[in-house]
Design a protein around this motif. Sequence first.
Motif, short mmCIF file in Angstrom:
data_model
loop_
_atom_site.label_atom_id
_atom_site.label_comp_id
_atom_site.label_asym_id
_atom_site.label_seq_id
_atom_site.Cartn_x
_atom_site.Cartn_y
_atom_site.Cartn_z
N LYS A 122 -5.19 -6.07 -5.14
CA LYS A 122 -5.94 -7.31 -4.93
C LYS A 122 -7.26 -7.36 -5.69
O LYS A 122 -7.76 -8.43 -5.99
N ASP A 124 -1.26 -0.01 -4.01
CA ASP A 124 -1.35 -0.58 -2.67
C ASP A 124 -1.28 -2.10 -2.79
O ASP A 124 -2.07 -2.70 -3.51
N GLY A 178 0.59 -2.24 2.14
CA GLY A 178 -0.51 -1.76 2.98
C GLY A 178 -1.16 -2.79 3.89
O GLY A 178 -2.10 -2.47 4.60
N ARG A 198 -2.91 2.25 10.79
CA ARG A 198 -4.32 2.08 10.42
C ARG A 198 -5.20 2.08 11.65
O ARG A 198 -4.92 1.37 12.62
N HIS A 206 -10.11 2.34 6.53
CA HIS A 206 -10.93 1.86 5.40
C HIS A 206 -12.36 1.82 5.89
O HIS A 206 -12.65 1.14 6.88
N SER A 263 -15.76 -1.93 2.31
CA SER A 263 -15.86 -1.98 0.86
C SER A 263 -17.32 -1.84 0.42
O SER A 263 -18.23 -2.21 1.15
N GLY A 270 -9.99 2.55 0.58
CA GLY A 270 -10.89 2.28 -0.55
C GLY A 270 -12.33 2.46 -0.09
O GLY A 270 -12.61 3.31 0.74
N GLY A 271 -13.22 1.63 -0.63
CA GLY A 271 -14.62 1.70 -0.22
C GLY A 271 -15.52 2.29 -1.29
O GLY A 271 -16.75 2.20 -1.18
N PHE A 272 -14.92 2.89 -2.32
CA PHE A 272 -15.72 3.51 -3.38
C PHE A 272 -16.47 2.40 -4.13
O PHE A 272 -15.88 1.40 -4.52
N GLU A 323 -7.12 4.49 -1.99
CA GLU A 323 -6.75 3.15 -2.46
C GLU A 323 -7.95 2.44 -3.07
O GLU A 323 -8.41 1.43 -2.56
N PRO A 324 -8.49 2.96 -4.14
CA PRO A 324 -9.67 2.31 -4.72
C PRO A 324 -9.33 0.97 -5.35
O PRO A 324 -8.31 0.84 -6.04
N GLY A 325 -10.14 -0.02 -5.09
CA GLY A 325 -10.02 -1.32 -5.73
C GLY A 325 -11.29 -1.54 -6.56
O GLY A 325 -11.31 -1.36 -7.79
N ARG A 326 -12.36 -1.88 -5.85
CA ARG A 326 -13.65 -2.11 -6.49
C ARG A 326 -14.08 -0.94 -7.37
O ARG A 326 -14.53 -1.14 -8.50
N TYR A 334 -12.57 -8.51 -7.57
CA TYR A 334 -12.82 -9.60 -6.62
C TYR A 334 -13.56 -10.79 -7.23
O TYR A 334 -14.50 -11.33 -6.64
C1 LIG Z 1 -9.01 -4.09 -0.07
C2 LIG Z 1 -8.35 -2.82 0.28
C3 LIG Z 1 -8.60 -1.68 -0.47
C4 LIG Z 1 -9.59 -1.64 -1.61
O1 LIG Z 1 -10.87 -1.58 -1.14
P1 LIG Z 1 -12.11 -1.35 -2.13
O2 LIG Z 1 -13.27 -1.30 -1.20
O3 LIG Z 1 -12.13 -2.44 -3.09
O4 LIG Z 1 -11.88 -0.02 -2.77
C5 LIG Z 1 -7.92 -0.53 -0.15
N1 LIG Z 1 -7.03 -0.51 0.87
C6 LIG Z 1 -6.76 -1.58 1.62
C7 LIG Z 1 -5.74 -1.50 2.69
C8 LIG Z 1 -7.41 -2.77 1.34
O5 LIG Z 1 -7.14 -3.85 2.09
#
Ligand SMILES: *Cc1c(COP(=O)(O)O)cnc(C)c1O
Length: 376
Positions: A47, A66, A89, A132, A175, A178, A214-216, A252-255, A356
């Motif tokens: 996402k 994910d 996820g 979760r 999680h 973020s 995620g959260g990094f 699960e890094p996104g940001r 995002y």
């Molecule tokens: C959004 C999301 C992430 C990504 O989070 P970031 O803070 O962007 O790394 C990872 N896992 C799940 C389940 C999420 O919904």
Amino acid sequence: MTDRILDFLRHRRDEGPCMVLDLDVVRENYARFAQALPDTRVYYAVKANPDARVLDLLARLGSSFDTASVVEIEQVLAVGVGADRISYGNTIKKERDIARAFALGVRLFAVDSEAEVEKIARAAPGSRVFCRILSDGSGAEWPLSRKFGCAPAMAAGILELAHRLGLVAHGLSFHVGSQQRNPRMWDGALKDCGAIFRDLAERGITLNMVNLGGGFPTRYLKDVPAVKAYGQAIFRALRRHFGNRIPETIIEPGRGMVGNAGMIEAEVVLISRKSAEDKVKWVYLDIGKFNGLAETMDEMIRYPIRTAFDDDALEPCVLAGPSCDSVDVLYEKDPYMLPVSLEIGAKVLIEGCGAYTTTYSTVGFNGFPPLKSYVI
Ligand SMILES: *Cc1c(COP(=O)(O)O)cnc(C)c1O
């Protein structure tokens, strides 16, 4: 910002705001995660930026994915990734979407309630599920609050039900919120995970996996710790709560994977004052909350903004978007310092926009088109 992005912008022919993402930066970020957490599998959170070229690069680097919907699953499959590298996820899924994912080959699902376990048992029999648990999100600039996850005390019962219904009770996830700037925030959740692993072991069920979420962070205006510091803090927490029996882990890094790889170029449309005595100027850009900068909601994410006048004196400005909705104000409670010499028509560069932004853009509110995206 990278030379490649600046070079691209210099030669760009079309106009309007755009986001440009440099794949070299994503490649470096992936390497940093792999180095900081060498025994952990990466599941990129699609996402954050689902562009096919981003997915394709990460797939070639060895990432798993994910996903939160059938469309995201299809986007990942479309770049040639096998379904065994996809996790569904989202803890909130229609039963027919679970069935579609199952038909596409997905066998790993998130849950946080008994009702979701029952759907998966019916629509994706025999699959692996992870539960979760809630995490309070403190220390995060974009907290995910209470929407996802169950109280840790409920998790064992949910996974036991999964086991009874013929699913594989695979593990746990959480999680920490973020843009989490505190690497120690993983510790509390891992403590809960350790306790749930032991509880289920006593009931004869062996869990194998902890999904660290995620959260990094991405660096915006404030400094953030390096990925290495997160890796060390997480490893210490795993040792503390699992001893020598550290489970399989995934992140699960996104940001943190794409945020710093992208930059937005926007233009100043108007600079004005509301009254003769007004201390702050209003600066209106051709981009706002509805075409990419949704994360300025509640002024949570403060993007670094560069202009050609940055050596000049600065003054506080209210920064707003171009649309006719009064919520389309980016920074007002805490005005943004911008150069006094900033002019109408000047370009501004907004950093840290790889995550995002493009998918958080409306389809055309007020006739402003969705944010253009270039991946280079
Ligand atoms: C959004 C999301 C992430 C990504 O989070 P970031 O803070 O962007 O790394 C990872 N896992 C799940 C389940 C999420 O919904």
